[in-house]
Scaffold this active site. Structure first.
Site, mmCIF file in Angstrom:
data_model
loop_
_atom_site.group_PDB
_atom_site.id
_atom_site.type_symbol
_atom_site.label_atom_id
_atom_site.label_comp_id
_atom_site.label_asym_id
_atom_site.label_seq_id
_atom_site.Cartn_x
_atom_site.Cartn_y
_atom_site.Cartn_z
ATOM 1 N N THR A 147 -18.043 5.948 16.306
ATOM 2 C CA THR A 147 -18.620 5.451 17.565
ATOM 3 C C THR A 147 -18.935 3.959 17.533
ATOM 4 O O THR A 147 -19.618 3.452 18.404
ATOM 5 C CB THR A 147 -19.911 6.222 17.915
ATOM 6 O OG1 THR A 147 -20.882 5.995 16.877
ATOM 7 C CG2 THR A 147 -19.641 7.710 18.043
ATOM 8 N N TRP A 148 -18.435 3.263 16.504
ATOM 9 C CA TRP A 148 -18.656 1.823 16.429
ATOM 10 C C TRP A 148 -18.068 1.169 17.689
ATOM 11 O O TRP A 148 -16.933 1.453 18.069
ATOM 12 C CB TRP A 148 -17.973 1.294 15.171
ATOM 13 C CG TRP A 148 -18.324 -0.110 14.790
ATOM 14 C CD1 TRP A 148 -19.372 -0.859 15.232
ATOM 15 C CD2 TRP A 148 -17.627 -0.915 13.840
ATOM 16 N NE1 TRP A 148 -19.370 -2.089 14.622
ATOM 17 C CE2 TRP A 148 -18.307 -2.155 13.769
ATOM 18 C CE3 TRP A 148 -16.494 -0.720 13.054
ATOM 19 C CZ2 TRP A 148 -17.897 -3.192 12.946
ATOM 20 C CZ3 TRP A 148 -16.081 -1.738 12.224
ATOM 21 C CH2 TRP A 148 -16.768 -2.961 12.166
ATOM 22 N N LEU A 197 -7.881 2.537 11.279
ATOM 23 C CA LEU A 197 -6.775 1.963 12.042
ATOM 24 C C LEU A 197 -6.738 0.444 11.905
ATOM 25 O O LEU A 197 -6.164 -0.255 12.730
ATOM 26 C CB LEU A 197 -6.895 2.362 13.522
ATOM 27 C CG LEU A 197 -6.885 3.869 13.781
ATOM 28 C CD1 LEU A 197 -6.998 4.156 15.272
ATOM 29 C CD2 LEU A 197 -5.618 4.500 13.216
ATOM 30 N N TYR A 220 -25.328 0.453 15.959
ATOM 31 C CA TYR A 220 -24.255 0.374 16.946
ATOM 32 C C TYR A 220 -24.823 0.205 18.351
ATOM 33 O O TYR A 220 -25.519 1.095 18.866
ATOM 34 C CB TYR A 220 -23.366 1.613 16.894
ATOM 35 C CG TYR A 220 -22.664 1.842 15.576
ATOM 36 C CD1 TYR A 220 -22.557 0.837 14.612
ATOM 37 C CD2 TYR A 220 -22.091 3.068 15.290
ATOM 38 C CE1 TYR A 220 -21.920 1.057 13.415
ATOM 39 C CE2 TYR A 220 -21.429 3.300 14.086
ATOM 40 C CZ TYR A 220 -21.354 2.290 13.144
ATOM 41 O OH TYR A 220 -20.715 2.494 11.951
#
Length: 284
Positions: A21-22, A196, A55
């Site tokens: 959820t960053w 990613l 975050y």
């Protein structure tokens, strides 16, 4: 569901891809899409949801709390504490703040976000206090390198550490030299953030690189799916990519079904070699 799973403590088995959820919660116009993405991930069995008080200054935790409304039991919920809150009453207050934002009364896993001024002894003590209070089920760490894990292992209670969350992707393989093999030897799951290549010293160009895209075409997949499949090829590694849309989370889940061949792994190794020696832990 795929057989690519990671075993946490107390025989908790989770798919080798979870949900990060960053950067969530930073734009209120995206809130509905972010909530829908997390819920879609749960629908697909991606039970682990990782967040942190850092975050978006807690706004990401609020997104998660909304997504888990009525579905808390379906999730393995992870949050992280700032280093300067990782001891004594500060840690208890920080955990309670996270629980309020998440609209839950417990965390499945609570992590020290990175090393700070509190000693391991102080952090372990308060983590065990939080377990005793029923506010967390287990605790772990993030962004700790091999030497720091060795130091943690020598502290009373340090071997109760349930995981180490670190930056890991095809262009950032430093943990493969000593940290990852050691964690695997201890049967300690490693959580790979930025799988990613969203962060790290060497991250540009992966999604457009010809080698990755050639492999992606062979699997009728995207470059991002190949990067995820590469990360979870290692036993005991769970990737936590962020997916802010339903389409992206569906693609992430589908990566669980991709197995890279020996030849494909060799091509990727040639383009991004494994470390030949110790490197500084990559962080973001």
């Amino acid at each position: 569901m795929t057989d690519k799973q990671v075993i946490f403590t107390q025989q908790v088995r989770l798919p080798a891809i979870g949900q990060g959820t960053w950067y969530m919660g930073e734009n209120t116009s995206r809130r509905r899409d972010e909530v829908a993405a997390l819920q879609a991930g749960l629908d697909l069995g991606l039970r682990l949801i990782d967040t942190a008080e850092m975050y978006a200054d807690g706004a990401a935790e609020k997104i998660v709390g909304e997504a888990l409304n009525g579905r808390r039991d379906e999730a393995f919920l992870v949050s992280k504490v700032y280093p300067w809150n990782a001891g004594g009453q500060k840690a208890i207050a920080a955990c309670e703040g996270s629980l309020r934002r998440l609209k839950t009364d417990y965390l499945d896993l609570y992590l020290l976000h990175w090393m700070g001024d509190y000693s391991f002894e102080e952090t372990i003590e308060v983590m065990e206090t939080l377990i005793g209070q029923g506010k967390i089920r287990r605790w772990g760490v993030s962004n700790l390198d091999y030497d720091e894990m060795q130091a943690l292992w020598q502290v009373a209670g340090g071997r109760q550490c349930a995981t180490n969350q670190v930056l890991y992707h095809l262009a950032s393989r430093g943990i493969e030299y000593d940290l990852l093999p050691w964690c695997q030897q201890q049967q300690m799951p490693v959580m790979a953030y930025s799988p990613l290549a969203q962060a790290g010293r060497l991250r540009s160009g992966l999604l457009t690189h010809s080698v990755i895209n050639d492999i992606a075409r062979a699997h009728d997949a995207t470059a991002a799916q190949i990067l995820l499949a590469w990360v979870i090829r290692q036993p005991g590694v769970i990737a936590i990519p962020k997916a802010a849309s339903v389409a992206h989370v569906e693609q992430n889940a589908a990566a669980l079904e991709i197995t890279l061949s020996t030849d494909e792994l060799r091509l990727l190794d040639q383009a991004w070699p494994a470390p030949a020696g110790k490197t500084v832990l990559d962080m973001a």
